[in-house]
Write an enzyme that holds these catalytic residues in place. Sequence first.
Site, PDB file in Angstrom:
ATOM      1  N   LEU A  80     -23.498  -3.985 -23.281  1.00  0.00           N
ATOM      2  CA  LEU A  80     -22.814  -2.850 -23.899  1.00  0.00           C
ATOM      3  C   LEU A  80     -23.021  -1.681 -23.127  1.00  0.00           C
ATOM      4  CD1 LEU A  80     -23.521  -3.866 -27.494  1.00  0.00           C
ATOM      5  CD2 LEU A  80     -21.304  -4.243 -26.433  1.00  0.00           C
ATOM      6  N   GLY A  81     -24.184  -1.405 -22.568  1.00  0.00           N
ATOM      7  CA  GLY A  81     -24.641  -0.288 -21.791  1.00  0.00           C
ATOM      8  C   GLY A  81     -25.956  -0.544 -21.143  1.00  0.00           C
ATOM      9  N   SER A  82     -25.983   0.629 -20.237  1.00  0.00           N
ATOM     10  CA  SER A  82     -27.449   0.799 -19.831  1.00  0.00           C
ATOM     11  C   SER A  82     -27.871   2.344 -19.533  1.00  0.00           C
ATOM     12  CB  SER A  82     -27.571  -0.103 -18.481  1.00  0.00           C
ATOM     13  OG  SER A  82     -26.580   0.611 -17.768  1.00  0.00           O
ATOM     14  N   GLY A  83     -28.964   2.688 -19.511  1.00  0.00           N
ATOM     15  CA  GLY A  83     -29.555   3.962 -19.216  1.00  0.00           C
ATOM     16  C   GLY A  83     -30.950   3.864 -18.382  1.00  0.00           C
ATOM     17  N   ALA A  84     -31.472   5.141 -18.398  1.00  0.00           N
ATOM     18  CA  ALA A  84     -32.870   5.232 -17.556  1.00  0.00           C
ATOM     19  C   ALA A  84     -33.788   4.356 -18.147  1.00  0.00           C
ATOM     20  CB  ALA A  84     -33.067   6.468 -17.574  1.00  0.00           C
TER      21      ALA A  84
ATOM     22  N   GLY B 295     -33.293   1.465 -20.363  1.00  0.00           N
ATOM     23  CA  GLY B 295     -33.295   0.078 -20.550  1.00  0.00           C
ATOM     24  C   GLY B 295     -31.645  -0.189 -20.693  1.00  0.00           C
TER      25      GLY B 295
ATOM     26  N   VAL C  46     -28.621  -2.353 -23.022  1.00  0.00           N
ATOM     27  CA  VAL C  46     -28.262  -2.738 -24.221  1.00  0.00           C
ATOM     28  C   VAL C  46     -26.998  -4.174 -24.393  1.00  0.00           C
ATOM     29  CG1 VAL C  46     -27.192  -2.101 -26.711  1.00  0.00           C
ATOM     30  CG2 VAL C  46     -28.565  -0.298 -25.375  1.00  0.00           C
TER      31      VAL C  46
ATOM     32  N   LYS D 105     -31.647  -3.728 -27.708  1.00  0.00           N
ATOM     33  CA  LYS D 105     -31.901  -2.653 -26.792  1.00  0.00           C
ATOM     34  C   LYS D 105     -33.241  -3.400 -26.007  1.00  0.00           C
ATOM     35  CE  LYS D 105     -33.057   2.097 -25.774  1.00  0.00           C
ATOM     36  NZ  LYS D 105     -33.322   3.305 -26.493  1.00  0.00           N
TER      37      LYS D 105
ATOM     38  N   ASP E 185     -32.854  14.624 -28.538  1.00  0.00           N
ATOM     39  CA  ASP E 185     -31.848  13.949 -27.358  1.00  0.00           C
ATOM     40  C   ASP E 185     -30.561  13.803 -28.206  1.00  0.00           C
ATOM     41  OD1 ASP E 185     -30.928  13.609 -24.687  1.00  0.00           O
ATOM     42  OD2 ASP E 185     -31.656  11.543 -24.900  1.00  0.00           O
TER      43      ASP E 185
END
Length: 472
Positions: free
Chosen positions: A165-169, A171, A173, A188, A288
């Site tokens: 579904l998504g990713s970031g710094a 981890g 999802v 997550k 945030d």
Amino acid sequence: MANKDPDTQTATQTQHSGLWSQIESQPVEPVIWGRLYGKNLKIKTLDLCNEIFNVGRNESNHLRIGEDCLSDRLLSRISKVHFSIRKDTNDLQSPTYIMDKSRNGTFVNGYLIGTGKEMILKNDDIIALSHPNYKALLFKDQCSSNELKDLPKAINDTYYVSRKLGSGACGEVHLVYDTKSCKPYAIKYVKKNALTEGSKRRVLNDPQRVMNEVNIMKNLEHPCVIKMHDIVNTPDSVYMVLEYMKGGELLTRITDNEFLSEKNAKLFFLQMCHAVKYLHAKGITHRDLKPDNILLRDSNEETLLKVSDFGLSKFVQKDSVMRTLCGTPLYVAPEVLMTGGRGSYTRKVDIWGLGVVLFTMLSGTLPFSDDYGSPAVEQIKRAKFTFRHRSWKSVSSQAKKLIYDILTVDPNNRPSIDDILSSTWMRDPEVIQKAERLMNIKLTGSKKSLSDVENNNDRVFAEPPKKRQRTK
């Protein structure tokens, strides 16, 4: 260039037309999304490529279980259609479902599905007929995702992992499904290890920080705050199973529409404010807030919104301050930048974040950016922004005034969350009524209103409260 002879051109077109006709007439090979192997059942390997695959005594089934497969004693316990397997062949990352249609039961890995009920089949699952010990078939998933490897047993045993579904710094999802309830969730995945920043080693995903998010989310209960369903903690990673919000991120909604209408932005902003009010009442500062961390329930224009991602939050007493430099640069408050994270700042950083999100919703642009002629950091420190985008021509003066009030450099002069909710722009009966319907709770004026929840100052802790140390 000379023109082609008309007869030659016609012949060429006819050849191309014939070629396309041949291509279009060729049969499309069916996609094999699964296989069944016989264990105690005497059958050959079966490829699964149809959307529905029926198994039972009837001759019309895709797999007929007859005298050649079972003894008369066992065969008498098999229903005409004992179970069926289905798959959405248009989405091969979707789960494979098995439905029990028998009178004597269908079992997966020893678990009874129950007549008329479904569960999800995973790779290497064993299907038993009429008794958990009669292991008849082995299922092989030909479309299982390989994106998440080496998952803990607790995750593999409970969930089917689908698409990212998504990713970031911090981890990734993924969409997952509870194999027994078939309910979708978002998982997550966060590593606890350190992350290198330039020449200086700084631990961002250390165990204490990761578990901080976990301990916060496990104890939150609000219609506009994401709910944690499950948690699996391993020595090097944490897996948080959260509500699945199929509407995706608020950021995507904004970019897909270029910007939001004032009414719709107000509806979303009202829900965000009540989420922040609840968090602040619980002693939590998010730190945030940005459209990436706001999730929508569905694709409807007017929908429920939930605040997520508490990786940068922590508990603070009302008179406490936070001294950690964190947050996303273009959304971070000026007091954080001016002290380099070494000074003191309060929950008013969330108010600033709300203002930036509101600005972004109404215009589809950021109030501060390096593209505006000077460094964004300097713009933020002076709260220097303008309503330059064409969308602002149709935005009310009350909305602009609220943004001016919120994006104030001095946090002491910045409005509180209650000040925002009581502002002229926010006192909109039509929008409040819509928010109440979406949140399924009265915002004011009832015995069980949301105000009672938000003003409840009981602290939420994963463990019994301990003596607090001074915040560094």
